[in-house]
Design an enzyme around this catalytic site. Sequence first.
Site, PDB file in Angstrom:
ATOM      1  N   GLU A  46      63.366  -4.154 -46.801  1.00  0.00           N
ATOM      2  CA  GLU A  46      63.177  -5.019 -45.617  1.00  0.00           C
ATOM      3  C   GLU A  46      64.370  -5.956 -45.454  1.00  0.00           C
ATOM      4  OE1 GLU A  46      59.750  -7.257 -46.793  1.00  0.00           O
ATOM      5  OE2 GLU A  46      58.370  -5.576 -46.585  1.00  0.00           O
TER       6      GLU A  46
ATOM      7  N   CYS B 282      71.932 -36.086 -30.879  1.00  0.00           N
ATOM      8  CA  CYS B 282      71.832 -37.443 -31.411  1.00  0.00           C
ATOM      9  C   CYS B 282      71.145 -37.475 -32.763  1.00  0.00           C
ATOM     10  CB  CYS B 282      71.117 -38.326 -30.401  1.00  0.00           C
ATOM     11  SG  CYS B 282      71.951 -38.311 -28.825  1.00  0.00           S
TER      12      CYS B 282
HETATM   13  C1  LIG Z   1      62.563 -12.970 -44.370  1.00  0.00           C
HETATM   14  C2  LIG Z   1      61.988 -11.755 -44.969  1.00  0.00           C
HETATM   15  C3  LIG Z   1      62.797 -10.648 -45.240  1.00  0.00           C
HETATM   16  C4  LIG Z   1      64.278 -10.634 -44.966  1.00  0.00           C
HETATM   17  O1  LIG Z   1      64.986 -11.521 -45.747  1.00  0.00           O
HETATM   18  P1  LIG Z   1      66.596 -11.530 -45.686  1.00  0.00           P
HETATM   19  O2  LIG Z   1      66.977 -12.538 -46.683  1.00  0.00           O
HETATM   20  O3  LIG Z   1      66.973 -11.903 -44.314  1.00  0.00           O
HETATM   21  O4  LIG Z   1      67.044 -10.146 -46.037  1.00  0.00           O
HETATM   22  C5  LIG Z   1      62.198  -9.524 -45.747  1.00  0.00           C
HETATM   23  N1  LIG Z   1      60.867  -9.484 -46.013  1.00  0.00           N
HETATM   24  C6  LIG Z   1      60.064 -10.539 -45.781  1.00  0.00           C
HETATM   25  C7  LIG Z   1      58.630 -10.432 -46.076  1.00  0.00           C
HETATM   26  C8  LIG Z   1      60.594 -11.702 -45.253  1.00  0.00           C
HETATM   27  O5  LIG Z   1      59.795 -12.746 -45.036  1.00  0.00           O
END
Ligand SMILES: *Cc1c(COP(=O)(O)O)cnc(C)c1O
Length: 431
Positions: free
Chosen positions: A283, A352
Amino acid sequence: MTSPLPGAPWLARQGQDLVLDGCSLADLGQRFGTPLYVYSRRAMQAALSAYQRALSGRPHLVCYAMKANSALAVLQTFAQAGCGFDIVSAGELERVIAAGGDPAKTVFSGVGKRRADMHRALEAGVLCFNVESEAELDVLSEVAVAASRTARVSLRVNPDVDAGTHPYISTGLKGNKFGIAHESAVAAYRHAASLPGLEVTGIDFHIGSQITQVAPYLDALDRMLDLVEAVEAHGIRVHHLDLGGGLGITYTDESPPGADELVSRLIERIDARGHGHRTLMFEPGRSLVGNAGVLVTEVLYLKPGEVKNFCIVDAAMNDLVRPAMYEAWMAIEPCRQRTEPTLRWDVVGPVCESGDWLGRDRDLAVQPGDRLAVLSAGAYGMVMASNYNSRPRAAEVMVDNGQATLIREREDVRSLFAGEHLLPPKSPRSP
Ligand SMILES: *Cc1c(COP(=O)(O)O)cnc(C)c1O
C-alpha cells in the site's frame, strides 16, 4: 543535466531553468499562476513499476494509498497502469470510481469506518476491508448480512515495532491507535471466522511513514508470519499478506532503499519461511508520488532583518503544511537561477501564524517576482491543503514529456463560502 535531488530523476537543471520532464517550472508558474502544484506522470509511472517489477512472477497487487495525493488524474495514471487503491474513506472510494479505478482492486483501511461507508463499499464490490478492531468486525458483519453480502476481511495487526520515524507518522507501536494488538490477533481471527457476514482473506500491517530502512519491515514481517501460522493452525486460511506502505523518499540526505530492493528483501524472507504461495500486497503512498511533484511559488517581498532575512512567498502553510506540522525539511530551488551571490533566508508564507514557513535558513539568490520550487511536494501536499485565512486552494498541473495539462483549476474566491448561510433577518417582535 543533473537532478538537484537524488531520487527525482525527472527533475533537471537545464541552463538556468529548473525543468520537470521537459517543462520549465518558471514558465508553468507564469502560464498557470502560483501557488501551483506540478506533477510528473512519468515519475509516478516509474515509481509504480519499481514495485511491480519486483513482484512480477507471483500473485500480487499494489494498492496506491491515495490519501498521499488523490487528484483524479493521478488516480487515473495509476489505474491505467493496473494499480489498485488503498482508501480510508467513502469519499476516496468515489474518487477511485470517478477516475476509472477498479473497486475490485481496492482495499478499505482506516480505524473509523461508518456503517454507511461500509455499505457503499460492499455495494461497489471492494476487494477487502482492512479491519482495525474487534468492534469493527461485529459492525461490518451486521452491515454485510443486512445487505445480503459477504465482506472479505483482512485484519490489520499492530506488530509493535519501531519504524524509527517521526512520532506523528509512526503507526506500528503499542501506543498507536492503529490495528489489533499482536496478542489479541488470533482471538480476533477466530471471532471474524465465526461471524456470518465475513470471509477472512488476509492479514495486513502498516507500521509508519517515511521509513528509510528495511529492518523494521523485516521485524514486522516476521511477527506477521508467526501470526499467520498460529491463525492457520486454527483452520482459518490466510490468502494474502499485505505489507502496507510507508517507504520513505529523499527530501534532503535520506537514502531509503528503492522499492525493488525493499520488496526483494521481503520476498526473500517470505520464501525462506515457506509463505511464497500467498498473494502479496503493498500500500505505498508517498514513495509513488512524493518525488514526482513540486510546489511552485512566487516571491512577493524580501524583508532583510537584523536577526533573520525573510523571503515572503505566495504559498503558505495552507497550501503545504508539512513544514509547519512535522517540522519537515523540504528542498527549495529557484525555478530560474540567478548569478548574484546568495543570502540566507527564511522562506515564509502570507498566513498570520509564526508557524507559517516553508523553509528556514536557505541560501538563495532571489528577487521579488522570482519563482521558487519546493521539491518532493507530490505527497501529502495538496491533499492536506486548507482554506485557512480564506485562501483559495492552488491549481494542479500534470506534465508528461514536455506537455503540461491543467488537472485541477485554481479554486475561486466565491466557492470559499458556497454553502454558507447568513442568519435570517431579525423578526420585529424579538427583544
Ligand atoms: C497512509 C497509509 C499508507 C501509505 O503510507 P505512505 O507512508 O504514504 O506510503 C498505507 N497504508 C495505510 C493503512 C495508511 O494509512
